[in-house]
Scaffold this motif. Sequence first.
Motif, PDB file in Angstrom:
ATOM      1  N   TYR A 115      38.013  48.798  39.397  1.00 38.33           N
ATOM      2  CA  TYR A 115      37.893  48.041  40.590  1.00 38.33           C
ATOM      3  C   TYR A 115      39.140  48.187  41.428  1.00 38.33           C
ATOM      4  O   TYR A 115      40.266  48.256  40.619  1.00 38.33           O
ATOM      5  CB  TYR A 115      37.776  46.478  40.221  1.00 38.33           C
ATOM      6  CG  TYR A 115      36.302  46.200  39.663  1.00 38.33           C
ATOM      7  CD1 TYR A 115      35.116  46.195  40.403  1.00 38.33           C
ATOM      8  CD2 TYR A 115      35.999  46.233  38.248  1.00 38.33           C
ATOM      9  CE1 TYR A 115      33.938  46.020  39.838  1.00 38.33           C
ATOM     10  CE2 TYR A 115      34.932  45.975  37.757  1.00 38.33           C
ATOM     11  CZ  TYR A 115      33.833  45.818  38.315  1.00 38.33           C
ATOM     12  OH  TYR A 115      32.701  45.685  37.817  1.00 38.33           O
TER      13      TYR A 115
ATOM     14  N   GLN B  13      42.182  43.646  44.803  1.00 32.03           N
ATOM     15  CA  GLN B  13      41.584  42.704  45.816  1.00 32.03           C
ATOM     16  C   GLN B  13      41.880  41.297  45.484  1.00 32.03           C
ATOM     17  O   GLN B  13      42.254  40.904  44.391  1.00 32.03           O
ATOM     18  CB  GLN B  13      40.006  42.795  45.640  1.00 32.03           C
ATOM     19  CG  GLN B  13      39.588  42.495  44.068  1.00 32.03           C
ATOM     20  CD  GLN B  13      37.980  42.970  44.131  1.00 32.03           C
ATOM     21  OE1 GLN B  13      37.043  42.091  44.366  1.00 32.03           O
ATOM     22  NE2 GLN B  13      37.782  44.251  43.646  1.00 32.03           N
TER      23      GLN B  13
ATOM     24  N   SER C 210      42.797  43.566  39.574  1.00 36.25           N
ATOM     25  CA  SER C 210      42.873  44.783  39.863  1.00 36.25           C
ATOM     26  C   SER C 210      42.510  45.320  38.267  1.00 36.25           C
ATOM     27  O   SER C 210      43.088  44.539  37.317  1.00 36.25           O
ATOM     28  CB  SER C 210      43.930  45.349  40.174  1.00 36.25           C
ATOM     29  OG  SER C 210      45.060  45.250  39.570  1.00 36.25           O
TER      30      SER C 210
ATOM     31  N   HIS D 154      37.929  38.351  47.327  1.00 34.68           N
ATOM     32  CA  HIS D 154      37.260  39.769  47.505  1.00 34.68           C
ATOM     33  C   HIS D 154      37.906  40.587  48.897  1.00 34.68           C
ATOM     34  O   HIS D 154      37.334  41.759  49.027  1.00 34.68           O
ATOM     35  CB  HIS D 154      35.843  39.944  47.655  1.00 34.68           C
ATOM     36  CG  HIS D 154      35.368  39.137  46.323  1.00 34.68           C
ATOM     37  ND1 HIS D 154      34.453  38.081  46.699  1.00 34.68           N
ATOM     38  CD2 HIS D 154      35.339  39.593  45.177  1.00 34.68           C
ATOM     39  CE1 HIS D 154      33.695  37.884  45.280  1.00 34.68           C
ATOM     40  NE2 HIS D 154      34.579  38.671  44.494  1.00 34.68           N
TER      41      HIS D 154
ATOM     42  N   GLY E  86      40.246  48.160  48.351  1.00 29.03           N
ATOM     43  CA  GLY E  86      39.349  46.917  48.537  1.00 29.03           C
ATOM     44  C   GLY E  86      39.102  46.817  50.124  1.00 29.03           C
ATOM     45  O   GLY E  86      39.833  47.302  50.902  1.00 29.03           O
TER      46      GLY E  86
ATOM     47  N   PRO F 198      34.731  40.801  40.613  1.00 27.76           N
ATOM     48  CA  PRO F 198      35.230  41.615  41.309  1.00 27.76           C
ATOM     49  C   PRO F 198      34.343  42.688  42.159  1.00 27.76           C
ATOM     50  O   PRO F 198      33.232  42.789  41.466  1.00 27.76           O
ATOM     51  CB  PRO F 198      36.157  42.602  40.635  1.00 27.76           C
ATOM     52  CG  PRO F 198      35.866  42.550  39.361  1.00 27.76           C
ATOM     53  CD  PRO F 198      35.145  41.183  39.066  1.00 27.76           C
TER      54      PRO F 198
END
Length: 254
Positions: A171, A174, A167, A178, A254, A202
């Motif tokens: 972003y 995740q 993380s 992913h 995510g 990511p």
Amino acid sequence: MRLTPGETTTATVKLTLGGKVSFTATDRVSGAAVGRVCPVFEVLGHGGLPDGYGDCTDGPGKATSGSVAAGTYEMYAAAPTGYGDQQAAARIKVMPGKTVTAPAVLLDKAGTITGVVTEAAGKPLSGINVAWSAWGDAGPAWDTDTNAQGRYTITGLDPYAWPLLFSGAGYPQQWSGHGGNCFRAETVTVRPSGTTTYDLTPVAGSTLTGAVTAPAGATWRIHAFNAATGDQMGTFDSYNAGPGGTKKPNLTLG
């Protein structure tokens, strides 16, 4: 309970009797006792590990926990330098007023995971948090951050397959592979005294927005949890919202 200004309110709290867990820790190869191995007890499906522990093994490799609420737990053993951390496969059922014996903790020589985190164009991403446990309420634990070259290194891992949580830099949190579910994550296999490489680019997530109605000056926090694993996968609080809540809750997941 309702409190009255200027008055003392008396509360009665009913406590239930807890139980204890005893265990031993040894070197898997030599059978020698290992001291300073500390247990962490987690409720099934709770998600994430705390960043503190106690009741560690003594010189002969034995320990008994303090009182734990009755229930069923998984036990994680935080090991001293040179050993990996071993998760007990069996479930531990704690019963009121009794001391149960957990499966023996067998420690292997530790291994390492290293890798580089980059954006889609190949530029290294610095300051990306990489953890092998979901976050707790206070934020990430059991983790490291990528350096200016986007590289991270995690040491002291037991030789089995680990999911990693990434993380940062805009972003969402995740897992390796992913996804938002650690049970379905792409795992990274660690070798005893060896190094395994895992690189990641990511991906962007989805945004959850909303509004919070609260008294002026109140502090609050919103958590987003994965319903299947119990892992905390996003958070937003009154500090992020700014003075007067000028920034609306905006969770990137995510």
